[in-house]
Motif scaffolding. Sequence first.
Motif, short mmCIF file in Angstrom:
data_model
loop_
_atom_site.label_atom_id
_atom_site.label_comp_id
_atom_site.label_asym_id
_atom_site.label_seq_id
_atom_site.Cartn_x
_atom_site.Cartn_y
_atom_site.Cartn_z
N ASP A 105 -6.39 -15.65 -82.53
CA ASP A 105 -6.46 -14.56 -81.57
C ASP A 105 -5.12 -13.85 -81.41
OD1 ASP A 105 -5.69 -17.02 -80.33
OD2 ASP A 105 -5.94 -16.12 -78.36
N ASN A 106 -4.04 -14.54 -81.75
CA ASN A 106 -2.72 -13.91 -81.65
C ASN A 106 -2.33 -13.14 -82.90
OD1 ASN A 106 -1.26 -14.40 -78.99
ND2 ASN A 106 -2.23 -16.37 -79.41
N SER A 107 -3.27 -13.04 -83.87
CA SER A 107 -3.05 -12.14 -84.99
C SER A 107 -2.94 -10.70 -84.50
CB SER A 107 -4.19 -12.25 -86.01
OG SER A 107 -5.42 -11.84 -85.46
N ARG A 108 -3.45 -10.45 -83.29
CA ARG A 108 -3.34 -9.10 -82.74
C ARG A 108 -1.89 -8.69 -82.53
NH1 ARG A 108 -5.98 -11.88 -78.43
NH2 ARG A 108 -7.88 -10.75 -78.91
N ALA A 109 -0.97 -9.65 -82.53
CA ALA A 109 0.45 -9.31 -82.45
C ALA A 109 0.86 -8.41 -83.61
CB ALA A 109 1.31 -10.58 -82.42
N ALA A 110 0.22 -8.60 -84.76
CA ALA A 110 0.54 -7.77 -85.92
C ALA A 110 0.20 -6.30 -85.67
CB ALA A 110 -0.22 -8.27 -87.15
N SER A 111 -0.83 -6.05 -84.86
CA SER A 111 -1.22 -4.66 -84.59
C SER A 111 -0.24 -3.96 -83.67
CB SER A 111 -2.63 -4.62 -83.99
OG SER A 111 -2.64 -5.15 -82.67
N PHE A 112 0.67 -4.72 -83.02
CA PHE A 112 1.70 -4.11 -82.19
C PHE A 112 2.88 -3.60 -83.02
CE2 PHE A 112 0.38 -7.33 -78.71
CZ PHE A 112 -0.69 -6.52 -78.35
N VAL A 113 3.01 -4.13 -84.24
CA VAL A 113 4.19 -3.80 -85.05
C VAL A 113 3.82 -3.14 -86.37
CG1 VAL A 113 5.65 -5.58 -84.02
CG2 VAL A 113 4.24 -6.16 -86.00
N ALA A 114 2.54 -3.00 -86.67
CA ALA A 114 2.09 -2.35 -87.90
C ALA A 114 0.69 -1.80 -87.70
CB ALA A 114 2.11 -3.34 -89.07
N THR A 115 0.36 -0.75 -88.45
CA THR A 115 -0.98 -0.17 -88.34
C THR A 115 -2.02 -1.08 -88.97
OG1 THR A 115 0.01 2.03 -88.47
CG2 THR A 115 -2.36 1.88 -88.83
N HIS A 116 -1.68 -1.66 -90.11
CA HIS A 116 -2.60 -2.55 -90.81
C HIS A 116 -1.87 -3.81 -91.26
CE1 HIS A 116 -4.59 1.45 -91.48
NE2 HIS A 116 -5.63 0.73 -91.07
N PHE A 117 -2.63 -4.89 -91.37
CA PHE A 117 -2.06 -6.14 -91.86
C PHE A 117 -3.07 -6.85 -92.75
CE2 PHE A 117 -4.18 -7.22 -87.85
CZ PHE A 117 -4.91 -8.34 -88.18
N GLU A 131 -12.19 -13.68 -91.80
CA GLU A 131 -12.82 -12.36 -91.68
C GLU A 131 -13.65 -12.27 -90.41
OE1 GLU A 131 -13.13 -11.70 -96.53
OE2 GLU A 131 -14.90 -12.27 -95.36
N HIS A 132 -14.40 -13.32 -90.12
CA HIS A 132 -15.21 -13.34 -88.89
C HIS A 132 -14.31 -13.30 -87.65
CE1 HIS A 132 -18.87 -15.39 -91.04
NE2 HIS A 132 -18.70 -14.13 -91.37
N LEU A 133 -13.20 -14.02 -87.69
CA LEU A 133 -12.30 -14.05 -86.55
C LEU A 133 -11.65 -12.68 -86.32
CD1 LEU A 133 -10.66 -17.52 -87.18
CD2 LEU A 133 -12.07 -16.90 -85.22
N ALA A 134 -11.28 -12.00 -87.42
CA ALA A 134 -10.70 -10.66 -87.28
C ALA A 134 -11.69 -9.73 -86.58
CB ALA A 134 -10.32 -10.11 -88.65
N TYR A 137 -12.16 -10.87 -82.75
CA TYR A 137 -11.02 -10.57 -81.89
C TYR A 137 -10.65 -9.09 -81.91
CZ TYR A 137 -10.33 -15.56 -81.21
OH TYR A 137 -10.50 -16.87 -80.86
N GLY A 138 -11.54 -8.25 -82.44
CA GLY A 138 -11.33 -6.81 -82.40
C GLY A 138 -10.28 -6.31 -83.36
N MET A 139 -9.98 -7.09 -84.40
CA MET A 139 -8.93 -6.72 -85.34
C MET A 139 -9.47 -6.23 -86.68
SD MET A 139 -5.85 -7.06 -84.07
CE MET A 139 -6.54 -6.24 -82.62
N GLU A 140 -10.78 -6.06 -86.80
CA GLU A 140 -11.38 -5.70 -88.08
C GLU A 140 -10.83 -4.40 -88.62
OE1 GLU A 140 -15.84 -6.09 -90.00
OE2 GLU A 140 -15.64 -5.39 -87.93
N GLN A 141 -10.58 -3.42 -87.76
CA GLN A 141 -10.08 -2.13 -88.23
C GLN A 141 -8.61 -2.20 -88.66
OE1 GLN A 141 -9.86 0.89 -85.17
NE2 GLN A 141 -9.53 -0.62 -83.56
N HIS A 142 -7.90 -3.22 -88.19
CA HIS A 142 -6.48 -3.36 -88.55
C HIS A 142 -6.29 -4.28 -89.76
CE1 HIS A 142 -5.15 -1.31 -84.91
NE2 HIS A 142 -6.01 -2.07 -84.22
N VAL A 205 6.20 -10.84 -90.58
CA VAL A 205 5.26 -11.90 -90.97
C VAL A 205 4.98 -12.70 -89.70
CG1 VAL A 205 4.89 -13.96 -92.38
CG2 VAL A 205 6.10 -11.97 -93.34
N ILE A 206 3.73 -12.71 -89.29
CA ILE A 206 3.35 -13.27 -88.00
C ILE A 206 2.87 -14.71 -88.16
CG2 ILE A 206 1.93 -12.95 -85.94
CD1 ILE A 206 3.76 -10.54 -86.62
#
Length: 243
Positions: A105-117, A131-134, A137-142, A205-206
């Motif tokens: 769930d803290n992969s969303r930290a990457a969306s604070f510092v980059a558009t895509h990861f 992929e399911h977790l992304a 947790y609302g990170m599929e578009q990132h 790198v998160i």
Amino acid sequence: MSRDSETVINVINPNMTVTMTELIAKAAQASASPHTRIVGRTARFGAASIEGHYDEAIAAVGMLKEVEAGDAEGCHAHVIACFGDPGLLAACIAASAIPSTGTADNSRAASFVATHFSIVTTLSRTKVIAEHLARNYGMEQHCRKVRAVDVAVLDLDKPEANVRGTLLGECEAALREDGIGAIVLGCAGMADLAQDLSTELGIPVIDGVAAAVRFAEALVGLGLKTSKHGDLAFPLPKARTTL
């Protein structure tokens, strides 16, 4: 809680491998604030490593026992150090009133510092879980892509596996091919490699363990507890059988 009081974070390795707990706890303490103490905890039953749906299922009860232990010791927050956490994190949050967070769930930290990861994980069989977790947790578009180095979790600390070199090669491929600005490491057992890889690649790198610890500190500092209204209410009293 005053700024100078100690924050105790219960960092749980849901697998049964003590050496991995030690690595995770060391990385967690290195990323924590000066007034935070990390308690590293290893599941007492479940699986030696978590590398698929079955392993996650049998690890759940052992992980919840360590949540109970952390609550009993007066910890201020829980961190579940397992990237593949569907079901585990939600159950942890329901079981405890103190803040709980995980690594995926803290992969969303990457969306604070980059558009895509992109996510780089261990075995190819676990890519669909990431992929399911992304998505969950609302990170599929990132998240542009989930990649795997095909190194087993229990081989991550073996010199002959050349994990750093293999990871670096896959991260370089992601940087060339995926149109990304950051990498998320998809295994808590990679926690000690994030800073080195970030320096080598020149991009963020998160490590989900470090991000989870810092997020847990923020929740504690804000004085927030888990809502016990609705689905995250404490489990109903009833007869249950566990190991």
